[in-house]
Scaffold this motif. Structure first.
Motif, mmCIF file in Angstrom:
data_model
loop_
_atom_site.group_PDB
_atom_site.id
_atom_site.type_symbol
_atom_site.label_atom_id
_atom_site.label_comp_id
_atom_site.label_asym_id
_atom_site.label_seq_id
_atom_site.Cartn_x
_atom_site.Cartn_y
_atom_site.Cartn_z
ATOM 1 N N SER A 1 16.906 10.698 52.328
ATOM 2 C CA SER A 1 15.537 10.023 52.491
ATOM 3 C C SER A 1 15.610 8.644 52.770
ATOM 4 O O SER A 1 14.736 8.026 53.525
ATOM 5 N N ALA A 2 16.421 7.821 51.986
ATOM 6 C CA ALA A 2 16.494 6.466 52.129
ATOM 7 C C ALA A 2 16.927 5.869 53.599
ATOM 8 O O ALA A 2 16.304 5.188 54.214
ATOM 9 N N ILE A 3 17.795 6.693 54.382
ATOM 10 C CA ILE A 3 18.302 6.613 55.524
ATOM 11 C C ILE A 3 17.013 6.667 56.475
ATOM 12 O O ILE A 3 16.884 5.838 57.464
ATOM 13 N N TYR A 4 16.402 7.908 56.430
ATOM 14 C CA TYR A 4 15.224 7.917 57.134
ATOM 15 C C TYR A 4 14.060 6.868 56.991
ATOM 16 O O TYR A 4 13.537 6.414 58.053
ATOM 17 N N ALA A 5 13.791 6.757 55.655
ATOM 18 C CA ALA A 5 12.814 5.647 55.481
ATOM 19 C C ALA A 5 13.189 4.388 56.125
ATOM 20 O O ALA A 5 12.280 3.662 56.593
ATOM 21 N N ALA A 6 14.480 3.890 55.929
ATOM 22 C CA ALA A 6 14.772 2.665 56.710
ATOM 23 C C ALA A 6 14.576 2.881 58.101
ATOM 24 O O ALA A 6 14.153 1.790 58.700
ATOM 25 N N ILE A 7 15.071 3.805 58.741
ATOM 26 C CA ILE A 7 14.719 3.877 60.139
ATOM 27 C C ILE A 7 13.160 3.978 60.501
ATOM 28 O O ILE A 7 12.668 3.073 61.300
ATOM 29 N N HIS A 8 12.341 4.883 59.663
ATOM 30 C CA HIS A 8 11.049 4.781 59.845
ATOM 31 C C HIS A 8 10.214 3.517 59.693
ATOM 32 O O HIS A 8 9.405 3.119 60.680
ATOM 33 N N ARG B 1 11.336 0.580 60.113
ATOM 34 C CA ARG B 1 12.149 -0.550 61.006
ATOM 35 C C ARG B 1 11.630 -0.075 62.355
ATOM 36 O O ARG B 1 11.418 -1.072 63.070
ATOM 37 N N PHE B 2 11.834 1.184 62.788
ATOM 38 C CA PHE B 2 11.213 1.377 64.197
ATOM 39 C C PHE B 2 9.948 2.131 64.562
ATOM 40 O O PHE B 2 9.296 2.070 65.416
ATOM 41 N N ILE B 3 9.456 2.912 63.648
ATOM 42 C CA ILE B 3 8.472 3.868 63.848
ATOM 43 C C ILE B 3 7.172 3.305 63.260
ATOM 44 O O ILE B 3 6.085 3.093 63.963
ATOM 45 N N GLN B 4 7.222 2.644 62.095
ATOM 46 C CA GLN B 4 6.006 1.982 61.387
ATOM 47 C C GLN B 4 6.459 0.611 60.851
ATOM 48 O O GLN B 4 6.071 0.438 59.637
ATOM 49 N N PRO B 5 6.745 -0.413 61.600
ATOM 50 C CA PRO B 5 7.287 -1.644 60.812
ATOM 51 C C PRO B 5 5.999 -2.637 60.493
ATOM 52 O O PRO B 5 6.156 -3.308 59.734
ATOM 53 N N GLU B 6 4.799 -1.993 61.052
ATOM 54 C CA GLU B 6 3.696 -2.764 60.588
ATOM 55 C C GLU B 6 3.169 -2.394 58.987
ATOM 56 O O GLU B 6 2.549 -3.430 58.189
ATOM 57 N N PHE B 7 3.768 -1.309 58.750
ATOM 58 C CA PHE B 7 3.533 -0.831 57.422
ATOM 59 C C PHE B 7 4.033 -1.976 56.271
ATOM 60 O O PHE B 7 3.443 -2.583 55.148
ATOM 61 N N LEU B 8 5.058 -2.484 56.208
ATOM 62 C CA LEU B 8 6.040 -3.502 55.519
ATOM 63 C C LEU B 8 5.523 -4.821 55.842
ATOM 64 O O LEU B 8 5.335 -5.459 54.842
ATOM 65 N N GLU B 9 4.974 -5.034 57.002
ATOM 66 C CA GLU B 9 4.369 -6.220 57.128
ATOM 67 C C GLU B 9 3.151 -6.216 56.602
ATOM 68 O O GLU B 9 2.717 -7.396 55.826
ATOM 69 N N GLY B 10 2.381 -5.322 56.508
ATOM 70 C CA GLY B 10 1.112 -5.428 55.838
ATOM 71 C C GLY B 10 1.098 -5.640 54.317
ATOM 72 O O GLY B 10 0.336 -6.178 53.662
ATOM 73 N N LYS B 11 2.135 -4.897 53.920
ATOM 74 C CA LYS B 11 2.470 -5.086 52.314
ATOM 75 C C LYS B 11 3.047 -6.568 51.876
ATOM 76 O O LYS B 11 2.462 -6.895 51.178
ATOM 77 N N ASP C 1 10.249 -11.555 51.036
ATOM 78 C CA ASP C 1 11.085 -11.035 52.189
ATOM 79 C C ASP C 1 12.161 -10.047 51.662
ATOM 80 O O ASP C 1 12.294 -8.794 52.332
ATOM 81 N N ILE C 2 12.769 -10.164 50.591
ATOM 82 C CA ILE C 2 13.594 -9.101 50.309
ATOM 83 C C ILE C 2 12.963 -7.941 49.818
ATOM 84 O O ILE C 2 13.337 -6.724 50.251
ATOM 85 N N THR C 3 11.765 -7.990 48.936
ATOM 86 C CA THR C 3 11.307 -6.752 48.323
ATOM 87 C C THR C 3 10.423 -6.003 49.443
ATOM 88 O O THR C 3 10.059 -4.935 49.194
ATOM 89 N N THR C 4 10.150 -6.483 50.587
ATOM 90 C CA THR C 4 9.427 -5.990 51.605
ATOM 91 C C THR C 4 10.250 -5.402 52.955
ATOM 92 O O THR C 4 9.858 -5.519 53.920
ATOM 93 N N SER C 5 11.549 -5.339 52.598
ATOM 94 C CA SER C 5 12.482 -5.008 53.694
ATOM 95 C C SER C 5 12.774 -3.787 53.565
ATOM 96 O O SER C 5 12.743 -3.080 52.633
ATOM 97 N N PHE D 1 15.588 -2.725 50.864
ATOM 98 C CA PHE D 1 15.002 -2.775 49.280
ATOM 99 C C PHE D 1 14.346 -1.336 49.151
ATOM 100 O O PHE D 1 14.666 -0.917 48.159
ATOM 101 N N ILE D 2 13.599 -1.078 50.405
ATOM 102 C CA ILE D 2 12.667 0.010 50.202
ATOM 103 C C ILE D 2 13.777 1.401 49.788
ATOM 104 O O ILE D 2 13.671 2.245 49.263
ATOM 105 N N ALA D 3 14.850 1.314 50.896
ATOM 106 C CA ALA D 3 15.841 2.475 50.929
ATOM 107 C C ALA D 3 16.444 2.470 49.625
ATOM 108 O O ALA D 3 16.646 3.629 49.034
ATOM 109 N N THR D 4 17.009 1.283 49.065
ATOM 110 C CA THR D 4 17.688 1.201 47.754
ATOM 111 C C THR D 4 16.776 1.579 46.651
ATOM 112 O O THR D 4 17.236 2.385 45.732
ATOM 113 N N MET D 5 15.593 1.379 46.834
ATOM 114 C CA MET D 5 14.800 1.819 45.656
ATOM 115 C C MET D 5 14.729 3.075 45.547
ATOM 116 O O MET D 5 14.162 4.068 44.674
ATOM 117 N N MET D 6 14.452 3.982 46.859
ATOM 118 C CA MET D 6 14.217 5.115 46.998
ATOM 119 C C MET D 6 15.913 6.040 46.311
ATOM 120 O O MET D 6 15.514 7.017 45.691
#
Length: 168
Positions: free
Chosen positions: A88-95, A97-107, A135-139, A142-147
Motif C-alpha cells: 500500500s505504501a509503495i502504491y501511495a508513494a507512486i500515486h 508522486r505521479f497520479i495526484q501530485p496536487e493532493f500533497l501540494e494542496g495539503k 516539506d518533510i510531512t507532506t512528502s 513521509f506518507i508511505a512511512t506513516m502508512m
C-alpha cells in the motif's frame, strides 16, 4: 511424532495482498470520485480489513490442527500488516508522486496557511525550520512511512483481539 507448525509466510503474502488491494482500491475510488476523504468508505474499508485479518488468522489456525496461541495469531496478523502496509505504501508513494501530485501540494498549502494564521510574525530561522518540517510531512516518503506504521499498529491491535477471541 511432533506436529510441525505451518509457515506464516504464504498466509501473510496472500492476506497481506488482499489488504493492500483493498487499500489501493480505496485510494483509487477517492481519486476517481474526486474526494479527499469519505467516512463511509473508511468504515467499510476498516470492516473489510478486520475480516481479512480474521480469515488470515483463522486459516493459520486451521492449518495448525485448529490450535492457535495468541503469539502465533499476532505473528500471522503482523505478517499480513507488514505485507499489506508495504504494498500500500509503495502504491501511495507512486500515486501521490505521479497520479495526484496536487493532493500533497494542496495539503502543504493548507498547512502553511494554518501555520501563518496561527503565528503571522514568524520569520527567519523559525520560518525556515517550519518550512523544512512542512516539506518533510507532506512528502510521498513521509506518507508511505506513516502508512506502514499505521498498518503495523492497526494490525497489532486487531490481531491481538482476534487471536484472543479465537485462540484455544
Amino acid at each position: 511424532m511432533e506436529h510441525q507448525k505451518p509457515s506464516i509466510k504464504p498466509i501473510a503474502y496472500n492476506y497481506g495482498l488482499y489488504s493492500a488491494l483493498l487499500s489501493i482500491a480505496g485510494l483509487v475510488i477517492l481519486y476517481v470520485l474526486n474526494l479527499e476523504n469519505n467516512w463511509i468508505l473508511s468504515v467499510v474499508s476498516t470492516i473489510i480489513t478486520i475480516v481479512i485479518y480474521y480469515y488470515g488468522i483463522s486459516t493459520y489456525k486451521k492449518l495448525n490442527t485448529n490450535v492457535l496461541s495468541i503469539k502465533d495469531g499476532l505473528k500471522t496478523g503482523m505478517g499480513i500488516a507488514l505485507i499489506g502496509g508495504l504494498i500500500s505504501a509503495i502504491y501511495a508513494a507512486i500515486h501521490y508522486r505521479f497520479i495526484q501530485p496536487e493532493f500533497l501540494e494542496g495539503k502543504r498549502e493548507e498547512a502553511l496557511d494554518t501555520m501563518m494564521a496561527q503565528n503571522p510574525n514568524m520569520e527567519g530561522e523559525a520560518l525556515e525550520m517550519s518550512m523544512k518540517i512542512l516539506d518533510i510531512t507532506t512528502s510521498e516518503f513521509f506518507i508511505a512511512t506513516m502508512m506502514i506504521i499505521g498498518s503495523l499498529v492497526f494490525g497489532f491491535i486487531i490481531s491481538l483481539i482476534i487471536s484472543a477471541i479465537i485462540k484455544n
